[in-house]
Design a protein around this motif. Structure first.
Motif, mmCIF file in Angstrom:
data_model
loop_
_atom_site.group_PDB
_atom_site.id
_atom_site.type_symbol
_atom_site.label_atom_id
_atom_site.label_comp_id
_atom_site.label_asym_id
_atom_site.label_seq_id
_atom_site.Cartn_x
_atom_site.Cartn_y
_atom_site.Cartn_z
ATOM 1 N N MET A 2 -6.928 -9.522 3.500
ATOM 2 C CA MET A 2 -6.039 -9.006 2.617
ATOM 3 C C MET A 2 -6.130 -7.409 2.149
ATOM 4 O O MET A 2 -5.268 -6.803 2.028
ATOM 5 N N PHE A 3 -7.382 -6.841 2.304
ATOM 6 C CA PHE A 3 -7.744 -5.869 2.040
ATOM 7 C C PHE A 3 -9.204 -5.310 2.533
ATOM 8 O O PHE A 3 -10.087 -6.426 2.581
ATOM 9 N N GLU A 55 -8.624 -16.095 4.340
ATOM 10 C CA GLU A 55 -7.856 -15.099 3.890
ATOM 11 C C GLU A 55 -8.539 -14.022 3.194
ATOM 12 O O GLU A 55 -8.060 -12.513 3.207
ATOM 13 N N PHE A 56 -9.359 -14.299 2.284
ATOM 14 C CA PHE A 56 -9.816 -13.204 1.270
ATOM 15 C C PHE A 56 -11.240 -12.555 1.841
ATOM 16 O O PHE A 56 -11.417 -11.503 1.943
ATOM 17 N N TRP A 94 0.905 -1.279 -0.084
ATOM 18 C CA TRP A 94 -0.125 0.162 0.019
ATOM 19 C C TRP A 94 0.904 1.164 -0.094
ATOM 20 O O TRP A 94 0.522 2.292 -0.575
ATOM 21 N N MET A 131 -13.918 -2.251 -0.649
ATOM 22 C CA MET A 131 -13.354 -2.260 -1.936
ATOM 23 C C MET A 131 -13.785 -3.162 -2.828
ATOM 24 O O MET A 131 -13.488 -2.851 -4.240
ATOM 25 N N LEU A 132 -14.247 -4.106 -2.677
ATOM 26 C CA LEU A 132 -14.797 -5.001 -3.717
ATOM 27 C C LEU A 132 -16.333 -4.425 -4.160
ATOM 28 O O LEU A 132 -16.777 -3.613 -3.604
ATOM 29 N N PRO A 133 -16.633 -4.980 -5.692
ATOM 30 C CA PRO A 133 -17.482 -4.482 -6.168
ATOM 31 C C PRO A 133 -18.835 -4.696 -5.191
ATOM 32 O O PRO A 133 -18.684 -5.789 -4.678
ATOM 33 N N ILE A 157 -7.587 5.420 -2.882
ATOM 34 C CA ILE A 157 -8.070 4.254 -3.699
ATOM 35 C C ILE A 157 -9.277 3.730 -3.109
ATOM 36 O O ILE A 157 -9.353 3.385 -2.039
ATOM 37 N N TYR A 158 -10.441 3.800 -3.739
ATOM 38 C CA TYR A 158 -11.820 3.366 -3.312
ATOM 39 C C TYR A 158 -11.996 4.071 -2.103
ATOM 40 O O TYR A 158 -12.702 3.537 -0.782
ATOM 41 N N TRP A 163 -20.090 -8.428 -4.908
ATOM 42 C CA TRP A 163 -19.477 -9.342 -4.170
ATOM 43 C C TRP A 163 -19.701 -9.249 -2.621
ATOM 44 O O TRP A 163 -19.752 -10.007 -1.691
#
Lengths: 262, 267
Positions: A191-192, A185-186, A40, A196-198, A50-51, A201
């Motif tokens: 992870m983030f 993890e996802f 980052w 930030m995902l659409p 970002i986002y 999702w």
């Protein structure tokens, strides 16, 4: 109560017996923070967003997930599959203890160990990398966040019991656990940040228990995102579902347990 | 090592790998499918992270989105190939603790061979096939031509990184012999290895040098990608060949030293 306290102490002693393994485990926890930090920093270190996340906001999030991860996802119940397959489960079953209680106390010891070391490591990370820290002072928000973390700990415990119990019927518990680890993890937001995902999702993930482990407790603490009581309710619903499921699977599995190897 | 010895090693390795495959087919077909799905999901989530980070930022350490994806795919391929034969590391502690390692020492073939190579997972070979196509796809997307000399040089890099990765795995199991603990050491290695999936220059000068000259992680993706982009002088590979040789010799020395302290823990 005394016997559970003894188990708590013995588990801590077990952890400290294999010192090299213990040190390596803690070093790994520092790297869990460092790798995303550098990623980052390389894209947001010079400014920008970002986002909707600035570098400071992402760092606050990462710092928070590092703490929560040790607290929520530190567990000894991950050994359950091995205990069943090796027949070692026979020993706790023969003791005058509640088996779930035994596993949970072992988990608590692991969390205390993680928490203790975090108090040493976090100041070190802070003084080297200066990530921005947000301190929440609103008592209601703090109460909700605390409840959310408590639910997250219990949800993770029941997930481990369910996946460990697969060993009652299968010799191979490593593959499902590997898949679970990869998905978590996802999907936990490790992870983030999940926002930030659409949108689509995010909605799909909202129907799984995973965001309730890291992402939602942290969002409640930060006082951002959707309504905290509603999220807490979602967390509680998952806790009831997974707790009941764990109980049903365990009761079914224990009937087919053959203490193989003992 | 004489050529007839090499033949024996190849024969034993093939036998062990076939047995492993038979065991998987007989006992854990469902588990194999879950494993493959898990690996593909992990790759997809790493790709997604690159897309989230670099897609919005446009550049990471001077690399565009397509270049960063190529780098990730290269890393994924070299990581899979270099670890293809080294699965024994993950089971090593148990073998030391339960005394199986004693039988390796009694065997006419090298105990190191059994410790490292006895658990090759045939699934890894199957999973690595599509990774070649993914590298090709990502390479085409970068706009750089695929030429035979560059492909051959990439092959050399993969061999060098595999040698260095093997050296590090020997060190890890040597630690296992000494301290009977290896699980978190190998997982720490894997965590460090993951740093190689992004351009190593993002970790600062110290981190970059560490991941390039001490660990083989720059060699797994950043250097081959730079070679394709014309940013790396191939003559420097001679230097890495020297590093690989030194690391391998040192790791073997450490392994033999560690064996001297082995006291047959369990059997």
């Amino acid at each position: 109560m005394q016997k559970y306290f003894s188990i708590f102490q013995i588990t801590l002693q077990e952890i400290f017996t294999y010192r090299l393994n213990m040190i390596m485990w803690r070093v790994r926890q520092v790297f869990v923070f460092l790798i995303p930090f550098f990623i980052w920093k390389s894209v947001l270190g010079t400014g920008g967003e970002i986002y909707g996340y600035s570098f400071a906001a992402v760092m606050t999030y990462l710092f928070g997930t590092t703490i929560l991860r040790s607290l929520v996802m530190g567990s000894r119940t991950v050994d359950l599959g091995w205990m069943i397959n090796s027949g070692y489960l026979t020993i706790p079953l023969m003791r005058p203890l509640n088996t779930f209680g035994l596993f949970f106390v072992r988990d608590l010891a692991d969390k205390l160990f993680n928490l203790g070391f975090m108090f040493l490591e976090l100041p070190l990370i802070y003084f080297i990398f200066h990530p921005p820290i947000f301190l929440q002072f609103n008592p209601l928000q703090l109460f909700l966040a605390f409840s959310s973390v408590l639910f997250a700990i219990l949800i993770y415990f029941f997930i481990n019991v369910i996946f460990g119990s697969l060993a009652f019927w299968s010799r191979d518990v490593w593959a499902p656990r590997f898949l679970l680890m990869v998905i978590m993890e996802f999907a936990t937001g490790a992870m983030f940040p999940l926002d930030m995902l659409p949108q689509v999702w995010q909605r799909v993930l909202a129907f799984t228990p995973f965001p309730y482990l890291l992402f939602i407790p942290l969002k409640i603490y930060l006082g951002s995102g959707a309504s905290a009581p509603l999220q807490l309710l979602g967390s509680f619903v998952w806790l009831v579902i997974l707790g009941s499921l764990a109980k049903i699977i365990w009761n079914k599995g224990i009937k087919s347990y053959e203490a193989e190897g003992r | 090592m004489k050529i007839q010895h090499l033949k024996a090693y190849v024969r034993v390795w093939l036998k062990l790998t076939i047995q492993q495959f038979q065991s998987q087919v007989a006992n854990a077909r469902g588990a194999a499918a879950l494993f493959i799905f898990g690996k593909l999901f992990r790759l997809a989530s790493a790709l997604f992270l690159v897309y989230v980070v670099v897609g919005k930022a446009k550049l990471i350490a001077g690399y565009s989105l397509n270049q960063a994806i190529f780098l990730l795919m290269l890393f994924n391929l070299t990581q899979t190939i270099s670890q293809l034969f080294l699965r024994g590391v993950y089971l090593f502690r148990q073998k030391v603790v339960d005394g199986t390692f004693d039988f390796y020492l009694l065997n006419p073939l090298s105990e190191l061979f059994y410790s490292l190579f006895s658990s090759t997972d045939p699934l890894d070979i199957i999973v690595s096939m599509p990774y070649f196509f993914l590298v090709g796809w990502a390479w085409v997307n970068t706009g750089y031509a695929i030429t035979l000399p560059v492909v051959l040089l990439l092959l050399v890099i993969i061999i060098l990184s595999t040698l260095m990765v093997t050296a590090w795995h020997i060190v890890i199991i040597a630690v296992g012999v000494r301290y009977l603990e290896v699980d978190n050491t190998v997982m720490l290695y894997r965590d460090l290895e993951r740093m190689g999936s992004f351009p190593v220059s993002i970790y600062g000068k110290f981190g970059e040098n560490l991941l390039t000259y001490f660990f083989p992680f720059a060699l797994m993706a950043t250097i081959p990608a730079q070679l394709v982009f014309g940013l790396f002088n191939p003559w420097f590979l001679l230097l890495f060949a020297l590093f690989a040789f030194i690391q391998l010799r040192l790791s073997l020395w450490f392994w033999h030293r560690s064996l001297l302290s082995y006291s047959s823990a369990s059997s």
